[in-house]
Design a protein around this motif. Structure first.
Motif, PDB file in Angstrom:
ATOM      1  N   ALA A  37       0.833  -1.202   0.000  1.00 54.41           N
ATOM      2  CA  ALA A  37       0.000   0.000   0.000  1.00 54.41           C
ATOM      3  C   ALA A  37       0.867   1.252   0.000  1.00 54.41           C
ATOM      4  O   ALA A  37       0.575   2.227  -0.699  1.00 54.41           O
ATOM      5  N   ALA A  38       1.947   1.240   0.781  1.00 54.59           N
ATOM      6  CA  ALA A  38       2.834   2.404   0.857  1.00 54.59           C
ATOM      7  C   ALA A  38       3.450   2.711  -0.508  1.00 54.59           C
ATOM      8  O   ALA A  38       3.586   3.879  -0.886  1.00 54.59           O
ATOM      9  N   THR A  39       3.796   1.677  -1.246  1.00 52.89           N
ATOM     10  CA  THR A  39       4.349   1.862  -2.588  1.00 52.89           C
ATOM     11  C   THR A  39       3.327   2.531  -3.503  1.00 52.89           C
ATOM     12  O   THR A  39       3.670   3.369  -4.333  1.00 52.89           O
ATOM     13  N   GLU A  40       2.070   2.177  -3.337  1.00 55.67           N
ATOM     14  CA  GLU A  40       0.974   2.759  -4.111  1.00 55.67           C
ATOM     15  C   GLU A  40       0.712   4.218  -3.715  1.00 55.67           C
ATOM     16  O   GLU A  40       0.428   5.058  -4.554  1.00 55.67           O
ATOM     17  N   ILE A  41       0.802   4.501  -2.428  1.00 54.78           N
ATOM     18  CA  ILE A  41       0.456   5.812  -1.874  1.00 54.78           C
ATOM     19  C   ILE A  41       1.578   6.831  -2.070  1.00 54.78           C
ATOM     20  O   ILE A  41       1.318   8.015  -2.306  1.00 54.78           O
ATOM     21  N   ALA A  42       2.825   6.407  -1.979  1.00 54.94           N
ATOM     22  CA  ALA A  42       3.975   7.317  -1.943  1.00 54.94           C
ATOM     23  C   ALA A  42       4.011   8.356  -3.067  1.00 54.94           C
ATOM     24  O   ALA A  42       4.245   9.545  -2.788  1.00 54.94           O
ATOM     25  N   PRO A  43       3.785   7.995  -4.338  1.00 57.24           N
ATOM     26  CA  PRO A  43       3.857   9.026  -5.388  1.00 57.24           C
ATOM     27  C   PRO A  43       2.808  10.129  -5.211  1.00 57.24           C
ATOM     28  O   PRO A  43       3.082  11.306  -5.468  1.00 57.24           O
ATOM     29  N   HIS A  44       1.619   9.770  -4.756  1.00 60.95           N
ATOM     30  CA  HIS A  44       0.562  10.758  -4.535  1.00 60.95           C
ATOM     31  C   HIS A  44       0.919  11.653  -3.350  1.00 60.95           C
ATOM     32  O   HIS A  44       0.746  12.871  -3.395  1.00 60.95           O
TER      33      HIS A  44
END
Length: 130
Positions: A37-44
């Motif tokens: 989830a963190a990998t998904e969230i980080a760019p945003h």
């Protein structure tokens, strides 16, 4: 002061919704915040925290699980916002997540508020100094 209506846009991912509320950008994290989830969230999160003088709220009210990957996201967001003269508030009421924040010391740097209204009602508060 005119309050902006709360927007409920489609989620950016199953773990993140971003909306504007009372002059703040609210990142609403959802579900299990682990390394995937963190990998998904980080760019945003990086896009929001790259702005000068950003007023950001990270809302953890809909988080069911939160590990060290989530802690890294919070610490990174705090550092980036403060480096750019902004403000960051945290919303969290889950006892286990609050315990993790306390044990790691992050709650001293980023004191959690119990509700979104409490976080948005204190725009002059900052989350500590670097």
């Amino acid at each position: 002061m005119r309050q902006e209506p709360r927007q409920d846009p489609a989620p950016l991912s199953r773990h993140l919704r971003i909306h504007q509320d009372r002059g703040h950008t609210v990142l609403e994290l959802r579900g299990e915040i682990d390394i995937a989830a963190a990998t998904e969230i980080a760019p945003h999160l990086d896009r929001v925290t790259a702005q000068e003088n950003a007023r950001v709220v990270i809302d953890l009210l809909h988080v069911e699980f939160f590990d060290c990957s989530g802690l890294r996201l919070l610490y990174r967001a705090r550092s980036r916002v403060l480096e750019r003269g902004g403000q960051l508030q945290l919303v969290c009421a889950h006892p286990l997540t609050l315990r993790v924040l306390k044990v790691t010391g992050l709650s001293r740097l980023l004191p959690p508020r119990a509700t979104l209204d409490a976080a948005l009602g204190q725009p002059e508060a900052t989350s500590g100094t670097l």
